[in-house]
Design a protein around this motif. Structure first.
Motif, short mmCIF file in Angstrom:
data_model
loop_
_atom_site.label_atom_id
_atom_site.label_comp_id
_atom_site.label_asym_id
_atom_site.label_seq_id
_atom_site.Cartn_x
_atom_site.Cartn_y
_atom_site.Cartn_z
N SER A 27 -0.25 -9.10 -6.15
CA SER A 27 -0.90 -9.67 -7.33
C SER A 27 -2.41 -9.41 -7.37
O SER A 27 -3.04 -9.58 -8.40
N LEU A 28 -2.97 -8.99 -6.24
CA LEU A 28 -4.41 -8.74 -6.16
C LEU A 28 -4.89 -7.77 -7.23
O LEU A 28 -5.95 -7.95 -7.82
N SER A 52 1.34 -5.42 -11.39
CA SER A 52 0.74 -6.46 -10.57
C SER A 52 0.47 -7.72 -11.39
O SER A 52 0.66 -8.84 -10.90
N ASP A 101 1.05 -10.55 -2.23
CA ASP A 101 -0.14 -9.74 -1.94
C ASP A 101 -0.40 -8.72 -3.05
O ASP A 101 -1.55 -8.34 -3.30
N TYR A 112 0.82 -1.22 0.00
CA TYR A 112 0.00 0.00 0.00
C TYR A 112 0.85 1.26 0.00
O TYR A 112 0.49 2.29 -0.60
#
Length: 315
Positions: free
Chosen positions: A152-153, A230, A150, A92
């Motif tokens: 890859s979301l 991503s 994470d 994030y």
């Protein structure tokens, strides 16, 4: 007849007819086209170009252009990947930094265009080289791998059966539609594209609106960079090459006028979908990529010709 004529005056009418026509043709020529997996694949592939095209639409509506979006996309994507892989930042924070950088680069373009009165074509062409060069310097010319799973979301995940890139695209378009159609800012964007000097004399802060427009363009390029990074799970310094041309094509096919003041964000989405359907269908048919470029070029020329003729009739 009168109602049909009214529909024809809508800037979205001809792009929608074109999209439906291409869609039907692809259904008829390929048995694999109209399958759930293929249609989902088209939407996922379209999402990146469609998101970039949002910022491009804003720039073109003001009578400008942004040629730097592909390079900004690459630079912000590699920065996000580097912050996670080399610096250990959580996703994030890396995403916030990447999106902030995209907006900052767009704002830099906007300052030069608005206050230094430099042509948008020249400014963003220069930024195309600067951002691409910085991406190559930062990575040494090699992809940056080792990002956390994470992350890859945003490129591979899904929510309620809908893939994340598609949801992000829908969210961006909803916000863009509201911004351009239901706020004073949107009215000012159209006014500047129609006649920037008249807009200035009417009290519109042309420089401020221009700054915001190019900031949005840089931000949407960074969002597209987030999705692609991503999806690939790596930062690619050569990502986004030629994407500015696809974004311009989506805007033009969507019925926008290159000299500004006319266009619709829904038309841009239809234009992006038209390009996606066309690319996918031609690939399924085994058409050479070289021939595909010729076909897309001809379609864009036809779209510009139709738009020009419509404007001539009105005048």
């Amino acid at each position: 007849m009168h109602k049909l004529k009214g529909w024809a005056e809508n800037p979205v009418f001809f792009p929608l007819i074109g999209f439906i026509a291409v869609f039907i043709i692809m259904v008829l020529v390929s048995d694999n086209f109209l399958t759930e997996n293929n249609l989902t694949n088209i939407a996922r592939q379209v999402s990146i170009n469609a998101i970039i095209a949002v910022g491009m639409t804003c720039a073109i509506l003001t009578g400008g252009i942004d040629l730097s979006v592909g390079s900004v996309m690459a630079l912000t994507g590699t920065i996000m990947a580097g912050l996670m892989a080399a610096w250990g930042l959580p996703p994030y924070l890396a995403i916030a930094a990447g999106l902030g950088l995209g907006a900052l680069l767009g704002a830099f373009n906007g300052v030069l265009i608005a206050w230094a009165r430099m042509p948008s074509f020249i400014v963003t062409l220069a930024m195309l080289g600067i951002a691409r060069g910085l991406a190559l310097i930062y990575t040494g010319g090699y992809p940056i791998a080792g990002v956390p799973m994470d992350f890859s979301l945003f490129g591979r995940g899904n929510l309620l059966g809908i893939q994340t890139p598609i949801l992000i695209m829908i969210g961006v378009y909803i916000l863009a539609y509201i911004l351009l159609n239901h706020t004073p800012f949107g009215r000012h964007v159209y006014a500047i594209g129609g006649n920037s000097e008249a807009a200035r004399l009417s009290g519109i802060k042309v420089n401020k609106v221009t700054l915001i427009v190019y900031t949005i363009s840089g931000l949407t390029a960074a969002i597209a960079g987030l999705i692609l990074t991503s999806r690939l799970m790596s930062g690619q310094p050569n990502a986004g090459e030629g994407f500015e041309l696809d974004a311009i094509a989506a805007v033009v096919l969507g019925g926008a006028a290159m000299n500004g003041g006319k266009g619709a964000i829904i038309g841009t989405l239809i234009g992006a979908m038209l390009l996606g359907v066309l690319n996918n269908g031609l690939n399924l048919m085994g058409v050479s990529p070289y021939i595909q470029n010729v076909i897309k070029g001809l379609i864009i020329l036809i779209a510009i010709y139709i738009g020009t003729e419509k404007r001539k009739k009105k005048t």
